[in-house]
Motif scaffolding. Structure first.
Motif, PDB file in Angstrom:
ATOM      1  N   ILE A  91     101.639 -39.851 104.694  1.00 16.59           N
ATOM      2  CA  ILE A  91     102.539 -40.448 103.626  1.00 16.59           C
ATOM      3  C   ILE A  91     104.172 -40.109 104.110  1.00 16.59           C
ATOM      4  O   ILE A  91     104.685 -40.710 103.861  1.00 16.59           O
ATOM      5  N   GLY A  92     104.111 -38.874 104.208  1.00 11.53           N
ATOM      6  CA  GLY A  92     105.585 -38.480 104.540  1.00 11.53           C
ATOM      7  C   GLY A  92     105.811 -38.179 105.921  1.00 11.53           C
ATOM      8  O   GLY A  92     105.072 -38.456 106.779  1.00 11.53           O
ATOM      9  N   GLU A  97     107.068 -33.201 103.192  1.00  9.36           N
ATOM     10  CA  GLU A  97     107.137 -34.129 102.627  1.00  9.36           C
ATOM     11  C   GLU A  97     105.652 -34.700 102.273  1.00  9.36           C
ATOM     12  O   GLU A  97     105.469 -35.198 101.177  1.00  9.36           O
ATOM     13  N   ASP A  98     104.840 -34.698 103.235  1.00  7.88           N
ATOM     14  CA  ASP A  98     103.410 -34.992 102.938  1.00  7.88           C
ATOM     15  C   ASP A  98     102.821 -34.154 101.826  1.00  7.88           C
ATOM     16  O   ASP A  98     102.131 -34.651 100.969  1.00  7.88           O
ATOM     17  N   LEU A  99     102.807 -32.914 102.031  1.00 10.40           N
ATOM     18  CA  LEU A  99     102.338 -32.015 101.139  1.00 10.40           C
ATOM     19  C   LEU A  99     103.044 -32.114  99.694  1.00 10.40           C
ATOM     20  O   LEU A  99     102.100 -31.862  98.815  1.00 10.40           O
ATOM     21  N   ALA A 100     104.260 -32.475  99.583  1.00  8.29           N
ATOM     22  CA  ALA A 100     104.727 -32.758  98.300  1.00  8.29           C
ATOM     23  C   ALA A 100     104.357 -33.935  97.616  1.00  8.29           C
ATOM     24  O   ALA A 100     104.399 -33.965  96.171  1.00  8.29           O
ATOM     25  N   PHE A 101     103.937 -35.110  98.571  1.00 10.20           N
ATOM     26  CA  PHE A 101     103.530 -36.286  97.778  1.00 10.20           C
ATOM     27  C   PHE A 101     102.956 -36.268  96.782  1.00 10.20           C
ATOM     28  O   PHE A 101     103.021 -36.868  95.499  1.00 10.20           O
ATOM     29  N   GLY A 102     101.781 -35.505  96.555  1.00  9.11           N
ATOM     30  CA  GLY A 102     100.834 -35.354  95.530  1.00  9.11           C
ATOM     31  C   GLY A 102     101.433 -34.946  94.233  1.00  9.11           C
ATOM     32  O   GLY A 102     101.415 -35.289  93.232  1.00  9.11           O
ATOM     33  N   GLU A 104     104.439 -34.496  93.408  1.00  7.64           N
ATOM     34  CA  GLU A 104     105.504 -35.337  93.049  1.00  7.64           C
ATOM     35  C   GLU A 104     105.096 -36.362  92.166  1.00  7.64           C
ATOM     36  O   GLU A 104     105.707 -36.829  91.164  1.00  7.64           O
ATOM     37  N   ASN A 105     103.790 -36.847  92.489  1.00  5.81           N
ATOM     38  CA  ASN A 105     103.092 -37.784  91.626  1.00  5.81           C
ATOM     39  C   ASN A 105     102.741 -37.400  90.540  1.00  5.81           C
ATOM     40  O   ASN A 105     102.748 -38.350  89.285  1.00  5.81           O
ATOM     41  N   GLY A 149      97.721 -31.612 102.285  1.00  2.00           N
ATOM     42  CA  GLY A 149      98.313 -32.699 101.363  1.00  2.00           C
ATOM     43  C   GLY A 149      97.517 -32.813 100.093  1.00  2.00           C
ATOM     44  O   GLY A 149      97.895 -33.063  98.969  1.00  2.00           O
TER      45      GLY A 149
END
Ligand SMILES: Nc1ncnc2c1ncn2[C@@H]1O[C@H](COP(=O)(O)OP(=O)(O)OP(=O)(O)O)[C@@H](O)[C@H]1O
Ligand SMILES: [Mg+2]
Lengths: 274, 257
Positions: A91-92, A97-102, A104-105, A149
Motif C-alpha cells: 500500500i505504501g 510507509e507500508d509498515l505504518a499503514f496499519g 495509521e488506520n 505490515g
C-alpha cells in the motif's frame, strides 16, 4: 480465541464455497490448513477477521462477533492476514510507509507508529530497505514486508494464506522461519498451504475438501494418513518414507522426519544398534 | 532499479528537517517567482539561490542531473523554437532560418526557467520522504470543503499514494498480458482494434482482481477511509516560519526588478 460455529458462505454464484465449518482455535496454537485448489481455504481465511461475514453460523474472535461492525476494527487488531501475492498487498510507496499503514488506520500517535515500525523493521531484518519501494524487493523480501505490515498492528493471531506459493523454495523457508519465531513468541498461527512439508511444526492440521472439513487432527496423524492422496494432496516424502518403514517394523520418530539429515542420522543410529 | 524511491535521499540537513508543507509552499512560491522573473540578473540570482539551497541540503549532484535529464530534449526544443521564431533583430541567416537577438534572449530565459523549476522540484522531492509529501498535501487540503466532492482529505491522500504505487503494477500487467497473448500467436501489428480487445479484456479482468486483492489487504489492516493519523509528525516549527518569512522577503526583493 477464535471460534467458528456452523459457518457457511456462498459467493454470488450461490454455490457454497465453505459449509458447516466448526473450528475452535486456542491461544498460541499453530494450525495448518490444507486442501486442494478451490476447496475453500481462502474463503475460510477471510472469515477469521471479518473480511467476509458468514452467510450462516457465526465467527467469534475473543468473544466478539465479526458481524458486529462496531467491533471490526478491534477484531482486525487481533487477527492479521498475510496474503498470497506480495504485489497486491503493498500500500505504501516505501517499506516504511507500508509498515505504518496499519497503525495509521488505528489512529495511533506518530511516536508510537514510529516505535512499532522501528521494532518490526529490526525484527524482520528490513532496516536497510526502509526507504526502498516494496516493488523493487525480491518476492521473498516482499512477502516479509507484507508480514511486517501486519505485525505493526501487533496482532495476537496471524493467518498466512499460501504465502510461499509464489516464492522460490529459499524465500519460502525465510518466511517460514519468521512464522516459527512468531509461534515461539506465543502468537497464534494459522498457516494455509499446499506444501505439506511446511507444516512439520504445526500442532494440528485441518484438511478441507469441497468447502468442508474432511479430516482434522494432530499433525503427525494427519500427514501420515493415506486418505490424503484421495484428496489430491501429496504427503511430504520423508514422512511418507517413515510411514512405509513403519510397516516393515522400522520405527522413525516423527521429529526425525523434519529434514533429510535428521532422517539419515536416525537410520545410521538404527544400523549401529543392530 | 535498487535504491530509495523517487529521488528521496534520506539525510538530516536543514532542508530535510523542514515541514513538508513549508517545502510545498516554497516550491510553489519559487515556481511563480521563476516565471515572473524577466531580467537576466534575476534569473542568475535564482540560480545562485538554488545552489545555496542545494549546498545546504548536502544532496549529491546526480539527484539534480537525474531530474533535468529526461526533460533536456524538450528544453532544447523550446530554446530553438524561441530562437528561430521570435521576430526581431536578425543575427545571421542560414537558409530560411533567421535567428534573432530577441529569440536568443527568449530562448535562454525560457529554458533557464524550466531548468530552475525542475531543480527546485528536485530539491523538494529529494529532501522529503514521499509519504511526508502526501501527508503535507493532506493536511493542506483538510480545511477545504471536499465533502462536496464526496471525498475527504484522508481518502484523497490514500488515493494519491495508491495511484502512484498501483500504476506501475498496471503497466507491468499490460506487458505480461501482451507477452502471454503474443505467445498464443496473437500478432499486434496488423489490426489494432483486434489487438486492443485481445489485450483489454484479460487486462481489465486482471486489474479488477488486483484491485480486489488490494482492497482486502487494506481492509484487513484496518483501513476505513475515515480519519487516520500519520507516521509523520507534521508540526510547523520556528524554523519553518522563519524560512517562509525569509523566502517571502526574497520574493518581494526579486519582484522589484
Ligand atoms: N470472489 C469470488 N467470487 C466467486 N466465487 C469465488 C470467489 N473466490 C472464490 N470463489 C469460489 O469459491 C470456491 C472456493 O475458493 P477458495 O479461493 O476459497 O479456495 P482455495 O482453497 O483457497 O483455493 P486455492 O488453493 O486455489 O487458493 C471455489 O469454487 C472458487 O471458484
Ligand atoms: Mg486460496
Amino acid at each position: 480465541m477464535i471460534r467458528l460455529e456452523n459457518v457457511s458462505y456462498s459467493y454470488s454464484d450461490g454455490k457454497p464455497a465453505i459449509r458447516d465449518i466448526y473450528i475452535e482455535i486456542r491461544k498460541g496454537e499453530y494450525i495448518g490448513i490444507i486442501g486442494r485448489n478451490g476447496s475453500g481455504k481462502s474463503t475460510l481465511a477471510l472469515h477469521f477477521n471479518g473480511l467476509l461475514k458468514p452467510g450462516k453460523g457465526k465467527v467469534m474472535v475473543k468473544g466478539m462477533d465479526t458481524r458486529d461492525i462496531s467491533m471490526l476494527q478491534e477484531i482486525r487488531k487481533i487477527v492479521g492476514i498475510v496474503f498470497q501475492n506480495p504485489e497486491t498487498q503493498f500500500i505504501g510507496r516505501t517499506v516504511e510507509e507500508d509498515l505504518a499503514f496499519g497503525p495509521e488506520n488505528l489512529c495511533l500517535p506518530p511516536e508510537e507508529i514510529r516505535r512499532r515500525v522501528e521494532r518490526v523493521l529490526a525484527e524482520i531484518g528490513l532496516e536497510n530497505y526502509r526507504y526502498h519501494s516494496p516493488k523493487t524487493l525480491s518476492g521473498g523480501q516482499g512477502q516479509c514486508v507484507a508480514l511486517a505490515g501486519t505485525l505493526t498492528m501487533e496482532p495476537e493471531c496471524l493467518v498466512f494464506d499460501e504465502v510461499s506459493s509464489m516464492l522460490d523454495p529459499d524465500s519460502g523457508k525465510l518466511v517460514l522461519k519468521h512464522v516459527k519465531k512468531l509461534h515461539e513468541k506465543e502468537k497464534t498461527i494459522i498457516y494455509i498451504t499446499h506444501n505439506l512439508e511446511e507444516l512439520h511444526d504445526a500442532d494440528r492440521i485441518i484438511v478441507m475438501d469441497r468447502g468442508r472439513i474432511v479430516l482434522e487432527g494432530k499433525t503427525e496423524n494427519v500427514l501420515s494418513n493415506p486418505f490424503l492422496l484421495d484428496l489430491g494432496l501429496t504427503p511430504p516424502p520423508l514422512m511418507d518414507l517413515a510411514e512405509r518403514l513403519k510397516k516393515h517394523g522400522v520405527m522413525i520418530p516423527w521429529e526425525k522426519t523434519s529434514s533429510p539429515s535428521n532422517f539419515a542420522e536416525e537410520i545410521c543410529q538404527l544400523f549401529l544398534k543392530t | 532499479m535498487q535504491g530509495p524511491v523517487f529521488s528521496f535521499v534520506p539525510g538530516d540537513s536543514f532542508l530535510h528537517t523542514l515541514d513538508p508543507r513549508t517545502k510545498l509552499a516554497a516550491v510553489m512560491l519559487l515556481g511563480i517567482l521563476t516565471f515572473r522573473t524577466e531580467s537576466f540578473f534575476g534569473i542568475v540570482t535564482l540560480f545562485v539561490f538554488f545552489f545555496a539551497l542545494a549546498s545546504i541540503s548536502g544532496l549529491p549532484a546526480r539527484v539534480f542531473l537525474r531530474a533535468v535529464r529526461p526533460m533536456i530534449l524538450f528544453i532544447i526544443f523550446i530554446f530553438f523554437a524561441q530562437l528561430f521564431f521570435t521576430k526581431g533583430h536578425v543575427l545571421t541567416s542560414f537558409w530560411i532560418l533567421n535567428p534573432s537577438l530577441e529569440g536568443l534572449q527568449n530562448g535562454l530565459r525560457l529554458s533557464a526557467r524550466f531548468i530552475l523549476l525542475l531543480l527546485f522540484a528536485a530539491l523538494m522531492t529529494a529532501s522529503t520522504d514521499p509519504s511526508a509529501i502526501t501527508s503535507g498535501i493532506e493536511r493542506m487540503l483538510r480545511p477545504l470543503p471536499l465533502r462536496w466532492l464526496g471525498v475527504n482529505s484522508f481518502e484523497l491522500a490514500t488515493m494519491m499514494n495508491l495511484s502512484i504505487s498501483f500504476l506501475p503494477i498496471l503497466f507491468e500487467r499490460a506487458e505480461r498480458t501482451k507477452v502471454a497473448q503474443a505467445s498464443r500467436g496473437m500478432y499486434f501489428g496488423k489490426n489494432p482494434l483486434r489487438s486492443v480487445s485481445a489485450l483489454a479484456i484479460p487486462l481489465i479482468k486482471g486489474v479488477i482482481r488486483d484491485a480486489e486483492e488490494l482492497a482486502l489487504a487494506m481492509e484487513s489492516r484496518g483501513y476505513q477511509g475515515t480519519r487516520r493519523t500519520s507516521i509523520h509528525e507534521l508540526r510547523m516549527q520556528r524554523r519553518d516560519w522563519i524560512s517562509l518569512f525569509a523566502l517571502i522577503l526574497f520574493a518581494d526583493f526579486m519582484l522589484r526588478f
